[in-house]
Every structure is written in structure tokens, then in C-alpha cells.
Design a protein around this motif. Structure first.
Motif, PDB file in Angstrom:
ATOM      1  N   SER A  89       0.840  -1.206   0.000  1.00 34.41           N
ATOM      2  CA  SER A  89       0.000   0.000   0.000  1.00 34.41           C
ATOM      3  C   SER A  89       0.875   1.256   0.000  1.00 34.41           C
ATOM      4  O   SER A  89       0.570   2.233  -0.686  1.00 34.41           O
ATOM      5  CB  SER A  89      -0.906   0.025   1.233  1.00 34.41           C
ATOM      6  OG  SER A  89      -1.731  -1.109   1.251  1.00 34.41           O
ATOM      7  N   GLN A 113      -9.768   5.493  -6.723  1.00 31.19           N
ATOM      8  CA  GLN A 113      -9.564   4.177  -7.338  1.00 31.19           C
ATOM      9  C   GLN A 113      -8.882   4.326  -8.704  1.00 31.19           C
ATOM     10  O   GLN A 113      -8.082   3.491  -9.099  1.00 31.19           O
ATOM     11  CB  GLN A 113     -10.907   3.448  -7.475  1.00 31.19           C
ATOM     12  CG  GLN A 113     -10.790   1.975  -7.835  1.00 31.19           C
ATOM     13  CD  GLN A 113      -9.849   1.194  -6.901  1.00 31.19           C
ATOM     14  OE1 GLN A 113      -9.928   1.286  -5.687  1.00 31.19           O
ATOM     15  NE2 GLN A 113      -8.919   0.423  -7.493  1.00 31.19           N
ATOM     16  N   SER A 160      -5.575   2.420  -9.967  1.00 31.87           N
ATOM     17  CA  SER A 160      -5.564   1.582 -11.177  1.00 31.87           C
ATOM     18  C   SER A 160      -4.383   1.938 -12.077  1.00 31.87           C
ATOM     19  O   SER A 160      -3.730   1.064 -12.653  1.00 31.87           O
ATOM     20  CB  SER A 160      -6.857   1.768 -11.980  1.00 31.87           C
ATOM     21  OG  SER A 160      -7.945   1.412 -11.188  1.00 31.87           O
ATOM     22  N   GLU A 195      -4.757  -6.419  -5.228  1.00 27.57           N
ATOM     23  CA  GLU A 195      -5.802  -6.366  -4.202  1.00 27.57           C
ATOM     24  C   GLU A 195      -6.001  -4.998  -3.538  1.00 27.57           C
ATOM     25  O   GLU A 195      -7.086  -4.680  -3.069  1.00 27.57           O
ATOM     26  CB  GLU A 195      -5.455  -7.352  -3.068  1.00 27.57           C
ATOM     27  CG  GLU A 195      -5.690  -8.795  -3.428  1.00 27.57           C
ATOM     28  CD  GLU A 195      -5.180  -9.698  -2.316  1.00 27.57           C
ATOM     29  OE1 GLU A 195      -4.813 -10.832  -2.647  1.00 27.57           O
ATOM     30  OE2 GLU A 195      -5.122  -9.279  -1.144  1.00 27.57           O
ATOM     31  N   ASN A 225      -6.792  -1.428  -2.288  1.00 27.59           N
ATOM     32  CA  ASN A 225      -7.773  -0.417  -2.694  1.00 27.59           C
ATOM     33  C   ASN A 225      -7.507   0.903  -1.963  1.00 27.59           C
ATOM     34  O   ASN A 225      -6.562   0.995  -1.162  1.00 27.59           O
ATOM     35  CB  ASN A 225      -9.203  -0.908  -2.448  1.00 27.59           C
ATOM     36  CG  ASN A 225      -9.435  -1.215  -0.972  1.00 27.59           C
ATOM     37  OD1 ASN A 225      -8.928  -0.506  -0.099  1.00 27.59           O
ATOM     38  ND2 ASN A 225     -10.165  -2.279  -0.692  1.00 27.59           N
ATOM     39  N   GLU A 226      -8.348   1.892  -2.240  1.00 30.40           N
ATOM     40  CA  GLU A 226      -8.100   3.223  -1.686  1.00 30.40           C
ATOM     41  C   GLU A 226      -8.128   3.234  -0.150  1.00 30.40           C
ATOM     42  O   GLU A 226      -7.424   4.012   0.491  1.00 30.40           O
ATOM     43  CB  GLU A 226      -9.063   4.263  -2.267  1.00 30.40           C
ATOM     44  CG  GLU A 226     -10.543   3.981  -2.081  1.00 30.40           C
ATOM     45  CD  GLU A 226     -11.162   3.222  -3.245  1.00 30.40           C
ATOM     46  OE1 GLU A 226     -10.538   2.245  -3.705  1.00 30.40           O
ATOM     47  OE2 GLU A 226     -12.262   3.586  -3.667  1.00 30.40           O
TER      48      GLU A 226
END
Lengths: 442, 440
Positions: free
Chosen positions: A290, A366, A370, A416, A418-419
């Protein structure tokens, strides 16, 4: 073939091996261990008739004790200064005469030796690397000569280079316990005080087959080369040292904000660095990935937030960069900016911190995530164009992430995240009490 | 194994057996994967298909650089603003878009050649090529862009001045070439950069970023027919004619002198050398061999052996015939050593130059160097970007087809008598310029 190498090559012992085949990052990796503990990773790529051979040791500056800094790096130099069969400097001369190139590198977590060479010479290189593992000769004259060379290297990289000194100061201010606080090359005083026995002891402790991974990537016949490796490296070793793989969490999170200044009267450049102590991949895999994504969003490329904010809009910086330093132990995530002419450093510092914390006001999206995912995947394709790129990733993952198979896990986590994950690590690690701020001024 | 790979594998075996007669057959095979053509607007295109590749390197090179500029730094500044503003897009939208695909785009300008280089995934080929065309046909620049880019260049000039190695090179070039464009770094200096206007840049772009002045190289997985059709239909619309420009000549004079610049540093950086030849010189590859043995070959070279291995006086030392350029290049030796050792190191360097002139090289040194250079060529073929840049240089410098690949053929026939002869001819101890930047 070099005559002395023939002598070494004749010491042939056979040991049984365990063999596994793994698909990692789309690569067919063959893995096996020799009975002396040496781990071997082979990848056959039907590209050009060349091979990258890398020998990775799980030893580096983090394994040094106070007063002996620089010993891992010094040892890397001495490995080229003669073995039982090779004269000082002969290793590199032979590699070059075979059409290859070679070098070595020491980091905090590892030391690795590499040779890129036409594949037909693979066996000759393996024989020489085996000598480096078992039979380095520590000649006192060569040792003293190399001490002078390393002191010159230190002057060049750190003492006469404002940015080198700035980064050295940044690390030494970031930690109190973890050895990432020390420069890999060592403190000058320590380099001057190291003895030949210090190096011998370090070598005899850490350069054990059980503590090493041999990686070959390129145009190779895996079956034939496996047999050769078993023959060449099968020397039994009394040294069974193996670095502990379980990482104790000796993190120094939130041990207080640190501010420092590096003053170089001779320098024209001005810069600011802002860092945060962040976890080891082995302890917090998801957090590390992350953080990696967060760093890309903030600093990677012309679309990054900090480039847009500091370079294009506010025009306080000429460039912005960043990085997540991944080590065996908790390390750092940092942001670095070079000041534009006529911009005050205090202004740049506050704008940088403001830019980093703008994540709280303008949440990560998001879409941004991406784009980063695509970038990370594409970068792997580019890096895997060359055998040496693949070999490096396999070796690095093995010694830093804990296993070469972690490359796959890392990429799965990239998919996997995410924000919410990204915001979570921001809130967790980017606190003021976890911050290190440095200024390079003249 | 794909076709190109197979070809190169055969190539290596043949060289190992020194069957040079078959070398030409191998080159013919390589040519089957390479396709050259010229569009009506004069754009030269080279594509090289690498069957198993997942990515592409696209490089467009222009026959222009600081050699063609009317104001110092103009060519470099032009290259640095190319991606910012465009008639069809918002500020920085094109590079951001390419980066969002996972692509990498960079621009640069040297003395002779300027380039835009893109790395992308194979699936994005046509998207990226379309954006590249937009850069070339919709370029814009104004004061807003310059207010971002100029400070960035000035900061990088300052950073280079802080690096003793870079700063010494800057002084060396100025001493060697004077006011000629080769006498300055492409980015020039702060004062010159500040004098350049958007009009200067627009004119430079109009005069030199034209299809008839460009070569487009595409290396990676390409579908030949499809890409030819795409380029013919789209890139043919790109218009422009290259301006004529008289390239300034280099004034030759005996450069023998010593220049010392004092700075408060623990080490001194030394650069020693003189003017030399250019890429068209028939002895070019022999000079590469000579240089490798003298100081260019890293740990195998004579200078590294003497200065680092035997004396411990420096971390590294290198030499080069920097001659792969349009006009006269230069020969140099460079190193960094503790201030007190400067005199001793210079003495070793000059003695080694004299030694190689007087006594040439050994057969073993020559054989080892030939092997190294052949192997290096093979290893360099792993990088698509390197191949693409070979193709660009080949076209812009008007060299024979597969010029750099054929270096292997040229290397194979060199003998040590020739090396001794060219050492005498091209190394000029009586002309050595010595630049020292450091303490004491």
C-alpha cells in the motif's frame, strides 16, 4: 581455460539434491538445494546466448556491530583480491576476456556478486564464484591497499558529494537502534580501524553456502547446468551459518520527529527530504505494498500529485522523487525535492509537508490506484527484458522479502490494494512523531 | 526460439569458429527481421521485430543538437519543453496519458542528436504512436511552460556543478573546444538559458523537428504490414522541411596546458586529454580496442591496474576516445584521488600513455579485448532501447547498414601492430590538456 581453474574444477563431489519447479511471475523457476545448504534458482530463457549469474549472500551492513561499520562492503572488495587459485584482480580480468562483465554490490541486507557473460562460459564463472565462497585469501598488503581504495570511494561518494552526505545524515538521523542508520561503506574512523582478522571472521561467519543463493537466468541447459553446479559447489562446509528468517519487530515507529540540516558551504544545490519510518515487508506485507502505491501516486511521473503541486503549480521545486525503502527490518518511505533557485528552504519544506498531507483533504481515488497498478506491472515487463533484471529480482526477493516466490505475492497484493488500504497506511505511518525532515543548505 | 534469437545464436557460434565468410549470411538473416523505409515526407523508419517480446521501444531521433543552435542551450531547452503544451491537449496531458498506460516517455538533446524515447507495452503500440505524432504536429510553448522548465534546468546545472566529476568535465570541454558548441554541456548555463524566448524555441522546433530530419526506430514485437500501413497513413501527414544551417567548425590549437581550479574538497578530480577524430574515421574500432587496454576496460585496463590495484590511489580510473560523433571528438583519462596524490597520479597516467605508444600491446591483451568487445555487443542486444539507439545513430550519422553490429567483424581482423601504429598516431602526449579540480 585458465590452468589454475582446472585444478579447482577437479575437486568434484556428488551430493543428492531436492528439485522443485515453480512458476513465478510467469517464469519457470527451478529451485534446488545442495546438501551444504546452498540454494540454487535457475531460469532458462530462450533469448540470446547469454546468461546472468548472481550469487547472493544474506549479509550486509545490518549485520555489523558498532565500531566495525563498513566491514561487509570491505569484504566484498577483498573477495576480488585473490582466492586459492585466482590472483588479485584476476576474477574480473578473466570475465572480461570471456566477453562478460562483472561487479558486486553491498547493501544493508545483502551482498551480491554478478557476472553477465556468453552462456558458453557459464561453468568457468561458476568455478570462480565457488572460490570466492570458500577460498578467499586475505593478504595483508592487498588489504591495506584496498583500505586506501575504499577511503577514496568514501570521499567520492559521501564527503565530496553534497547529496551523498545529505543522505548519510538522513539515515543516521532516522534510527537509533536499527543498523540502517549507518552508511553501507562505513564511517571513516571504522574503515581505518578494521583489521584483517575482522574481515576473516566476518567472511568465515557469513559466507556460508547455507546463507547464499545462486541465481542463473539466461540461455542455459538446466539439466546440464544443475549437474555442473552440484559438482562445483558441493564442497562440504563446517560453516552452517544461516541468517534467521523470522524478523523481530524492532521498529522505531513514532519515536519522535527529527529535524536536521546538512550545511555545505561549497554546494550550489538546495534540497529537502521528508521521511517516515515504515514497516518491513515481512512483518506487514499489505502495508508495504500500500505504501508503494501511495508513493507512486505522490511522486511517480508527470501525473503525480507532488510533481503537479510543487513543480508545475507552486514552482518551488525543480524535481520531486520518492521511494519506499524495503528491508528485512522496518525502514523508510521518503520524499525528496530539489529547490528551485530563489526559493527558501523553509518554504519548500512547508510546501512539501503540506503536499504530502493533502492526501487527507483530497482522498486517494480508485482511478489513481488503477494507473499505478498498470505502471508497476509494465515496469516488471521492461525490467524483465534483460536476464540480469530477472536474476536481480529473484535474488533480491529471496534475501529481502524472504523468498523469491514473494514476487508473486507482492504482485497479487498490488492487485488487491484499494483506496482504503492506502488511506489506512497513510494514517498509520505518516504522523508527525514518525517524521524525519532534512534540509541541504549552503 | 524466435528468428532473431536463432540468428544471433548462429552468429556467436560462427564467430567462435572465426568463420567470417559466413558472417554475411547471418547479417542477411538479421535483415529479414529488420525493415527500413522512407515516407513521402522524408521520415526514415526502421522496424525490428522481436517475436517473443511483450514490449516496444520507440525512439524518434532528430539530426539536431547544440551544433545547430543559434543560442547556447536552445536545443536542450527545446527538448525539455516538448511534452508540456500541445494544441490538442491540456498541459502535460500526453505524457500523463502515456504514463497511465504504464509507458515511459523521455526527451533529450545532446550535441549531435535529439530524441524522444518511449517504452510501452505491445498492446498500446498504436495508441502511443498516435500520441507521439500529436507531440510532433501540435507542439506549443509559452512563458508559462518556460517558468516551469527553466528553473528545473538551472537546478540541474547547479547539481552538476556540485558534482566534482561533472564540473571537471565542463571545464575540460571549455578549455578544449572554446566557444564551439562542443565546448559546453548541452544545457549550457543559467545566463544563456534565461535569454531564450518561446519564439526561439518555436523557430528551432520548426527548423529541425521535421520529418525529413528524423528517423523513427521501433524495436520489439511488431506486426510488420500493420505498422507500415499505420505509419504510412498517419505519419505521412506530418509536414515540415529542415532548415539549412552551417555547423560551426572546431578551431584546432595545441591544447597542452594545465588548468587548476581550487575547491574545498578532500579529493581532486583530474581529466587529461586532447582533441581527436570522429565516427567516420576508419581507425575508429581500433581506437576502441586501444582505449580498452589503456583505461577503458575497467579492472582489466592498464591504468586501473597501476592506479587502483597496485597503488590504491583511486576508486576508479577510466579513459575514452569519445569519438562517436559528427565532428572531432576527444580522448581523455579521468580519475579522482586524494589531493596529496595528484602529482603522482598524473605521472602514472602520462607514463602509461607513453608506454603504450612506445611498446604497443601484448597479444593476450589484444585477444582478451577482442573477446570482451564481442561479448559486450552481444549483451547489449538484450536491451531494445540500445538497439533502437544504434539504429537512430546509424541513420543520422549516415553510417552503413548494421554499422554497430559489424564492429564485431572489424574487431576480429585487428592485429597488435595496427594498435601500436594507431597509438603513435592518435595519442598525443605533447598536446595533453590537464584539468584539476580540488583542494591544495
Amino acid at each position: 581455460m585458465n590452468f589454475k581453474i582446472v585444478g579447482v574444477f577437479c575437486i568434484v563431489l556428488f551430493f543428492s539434491v531436492r528439485v522443485y519447479g515453480e512458476s513465478v511471475m510467469g517464469l519457470d523457476v527451478e529451485e534446488f538445494y545442495l546438501d551444504n545448504g546452498l540454494k540454487v534458482l535457475l531460469v532458462n530463457r530462450g533469448v540470446l546466448p547469454v546468461v546472468s549469474i548472481q550469487l547472493w549472500y544474506k549479509v550486509g551492513a545490518i549485520d555489523e556491530v558498532d565500531g566495525k561499520s563498513g566491514i561487509a562492503h570491505f569484504l566484498e572488495h577483498m573477495a576480488f583480491k585473490g582466492t586459492k587459485s585466482l590472483k588479485p584482480g584476476e576474477f574480473s580480468k578473466i570475465v572480461r576476456s570471456l566477453g562478460g562483465n562483472d561487479n558486486a554490490a553491498t547493501s544493508w541486507d545483502y551482498t551480491f556478486y554478478y557476472v553477465n557473460v556468453p552462456s558458453e562460459h557459464t561453468v568457468k564463472i561458476l568455478v570462480m564464484l565457488k572460490e570466492m565462497m570458500f577460498d578467499v585469501i586475505f593478504d595483508n598488503n592487498e588489504f591495506e591497499m584496498e583500505r586506501k581504495v575504499i577511503l577514496e570511494e568514501r570521499r567520492m561518494r559521501y564527503e565530496d558529494d553534497p547529496f551523498g552526505q545529505f543522505f548519510e545524515d538522513f539515515l543516521s538521523n532516522s534510527f537509533k537502534q536499527i543498523n540502517y542508520r549507518r552508511p553501507i561503506i562505513g564511517w571513516e574512523k571504522d574503515i581505518r580501524n578494521l583489521s584483517l582478522d575482522d574481515l576473516k571472521n566476518f567472511y568465515n561467519t557469513y559466507y556460508s553456502p547455507k546463507n547464499a543463493t545462486l541465481v542463473l537466468v539466461g540461455n542455459i541447459d538446466k539439466e546440464k547446468i544443475s549437474k555442473e553446479i552440484r559438482n562445483i559447489f558441493s564442497e562440504s562446509s563446517k560453516n552452517l551459518y544461516q541468517r534467521e528468517e523470522v524478523v523481530k519487530d524492532i521498529s522505531e515507529f513514532n519515536t519522535g520527529k527529527v529535524e536536521f540540516r546538512t550545511v555545505r558551504k561549497d554546494a550550489k544545490s538546495k534540497a529537502v527530504i521528508v521521511g517516515f519510518r515504515t514497516p518491513s515487508y515481512r512483518i506487514s506485507k499489505r502495508d508495504t505494498v500500500s505504501l508503494e502505491i501511495l508513493d507512486y501516486i505522490l511522486t511517480d511521473g508527470r501525473g503525480s500529485r507532488m510533481f503537479k503541486d510543487l513543480v508545475v503549480e507552486k514552482k518551488v521545486a525543480s524535481s520531486v522523487s520518492g521511494g519506499v525503502m524495503i528491508g528485512k527490518y522496518p525502514f523508510l518511505t521518503y520524499f525528496f525535492a530539489i529547490a528551485n533557485p530563489d526559493v527558501s528552504l523553509d518554504n519548500l519544506k512547508s510546501e512539501m509537508i503540506n503536499s504530502i498531507y493533502s492526501v487527507l483533504r483530497q482522498k486517494i481515488t480508485q482511478d489513481e490506484i488503477s494507473i499505478v497498478k498498470r505502471k508497476i506491472k509494465a515496469e516488471k515487463v521492461y525490467e524483465f527484458q534483460k536476464n540480469s533484471g530477472i536474476a536481480w529480482f529473484l535474488g533480491w526477493s529471496e534475501v529481502v522479502l524472504g523468498s523469491y516466490k514473494e514476487m508473486d505475492n507482492f504482485m497479487k497484493l498490488v492487485d488487491e490494494i484499494n483506496e482504503n488500504d492506502v488511506m489506512e497506511v497513510f494514517n498509520k505511518y505518516f504522523s508527525e512523531s514518525n517524521m524525519i525532515v532534512g534540509i541541504l543548505e549552503n | 526460439m524466435n528468428f532473431l534469437v536463432l540468428t544471433l545464436a548462429i552468429f556467436l557460434v560462427l564467430l567462435g569458429e572465426e568463420v567470417m565468410a559466413d558472417f554475411y549470411k547471418v547479417l542477411e538473416t538479421i535483415d529479414k527481421n529488420r525493415y527500413d523505409f522512407v515516407l513521402d515526407n522524408g521520415l526514415k523508419v526502421v522496424i525490428l521485430n522481436i517475436e517473443d517480446a511483450k514490449s516496444l521501444d520507440i525512439v524518434i531521433g532528430f539530426d539536431t543538437g547544440s551544433l545547430n543552435e543559434s543560442k547556447p542551450g536552445l536545443s536542450y531547452l527545446t527538448s525539455q519543453v516538448l511534452l508540456f503544451k500541445n494544441k490538442k491537449y491540456n498541459m502535460l496531458e500526453i505524457p500523463k496519458y502515456i504514463e497511465s498506460l504504464g509507458g515511459v516517455i523521455n526527451t533529450s538533446s545532446g550535441h549531435d542528436i535529439s530524441t524522444i524515447e518511449i517504452k510501452c507495452l505491445q498492446e498500446d503500440t498504436y495508441d502511443v504512436l498516435s500520441k507521439l505524432l500529436d507531440i510532433l504536429t501540435g507542439f506549443e510553448v509559452d512563458d508559462e511552460v518556460l517558468s516551469i522548465v527553466k528553473p528545473s534546468i538551472i537546478s540541474s546545472i547547479k547539481a552538476k556543478d556540485d558534482d566534482p566529476w561533472d564540473y571537471t568535465r565542463k571545464v575540460f570541454l571549455k578549455e578544449l573546444y572554446g566557444t564551439h558548441p562542443y565546448g559546453r554541456e548541452p544545457e549550457s548555463d543559467e545566463e544563456s538559458i534565461n535569454k531564450i524566448t518561446p519564439i526561439d524555441i518555436k523557430n528551432f522546433f520548426r527548423d529541425f523537428y521535421t520529418p525529413d530530419n528524423a528517423t523513427l526506430a521501433i524495436v520489439g514485437k511488431v506486426e510488420k504490414e500493420k505498422i507500415i500501413k499505420f505509419l504510412t497513413e498517419n505519419y505521412s501527414k506530418w509536414k515540415g522541411k529542415k532548415a539549412t544551417y552551417n555547423v560551426p567548425k572546431i578551431k584546432k590549437s595545441n591544447s597542452k596546458r594545465e588548468v587548476k581550479i581550487k575547491r574545498d574538497l578532500k579529493q581532486s578530480t583530474i581529466r587529461i586529454g586532447h582533441l581527436s577524430t570522429n565516427i567516420k574515421d576508419k581507425n575508429r574500432i581500433k581506437l576502441k580496442v586501444l582505449n580498452h587496454i589503456l583505461g577503458g576496460g575497467g579492472f582489466g585496463s592498464r591504468l586501473m591496474e597501476k592506479v587502483r590495484e597496485k597503488e590504491g590511489l583511486a576508486y576508479g580510473i577510466t579513459s575514452n576516445f569519445y569519438i562517436d560523433r559528427k565532428l572531432e571528438g576527444y580522448f581523455f583519462v579521468g580519475t579522482q584521488t586524494e589531493n596529496k596524490n595528484v602529482k603522482k597520479v598524473i605521472e602514472i597516467i602520462t607514463n602509461e600513455i607513453k608506454e603504450i605508444i612506445d611498446n604497443g600491446v601484448s597479444q593476450k591483451e589484444l585477444d582478451d579485448t577482442k573477446n570482451f568487445l564481442k561479448g559486450s555487443m552481444l549483451l547489449s542486444m538484450e536491451s531494445f532501447s540500445t538497439i533502437a539507439n544504434f539504429l537512430i545513430s546509424e541513420k543520422i550519422l549516415k553510417l552503413d547498414k548494421n554499422y554497430f553490429l559489424k564492429d564485431i567483424e572489424r574487431i576480429s581482423v585487428i592485429n597488435k601492430e595496427e594498435i601500436k601504429r594507431i597509438a603513435k598516431e592518435y595519442l598525443k602526449p605533447e598536446e595533453l590538456l590537464i584539468v584539476i579540480v580540488g583542494g591544495e
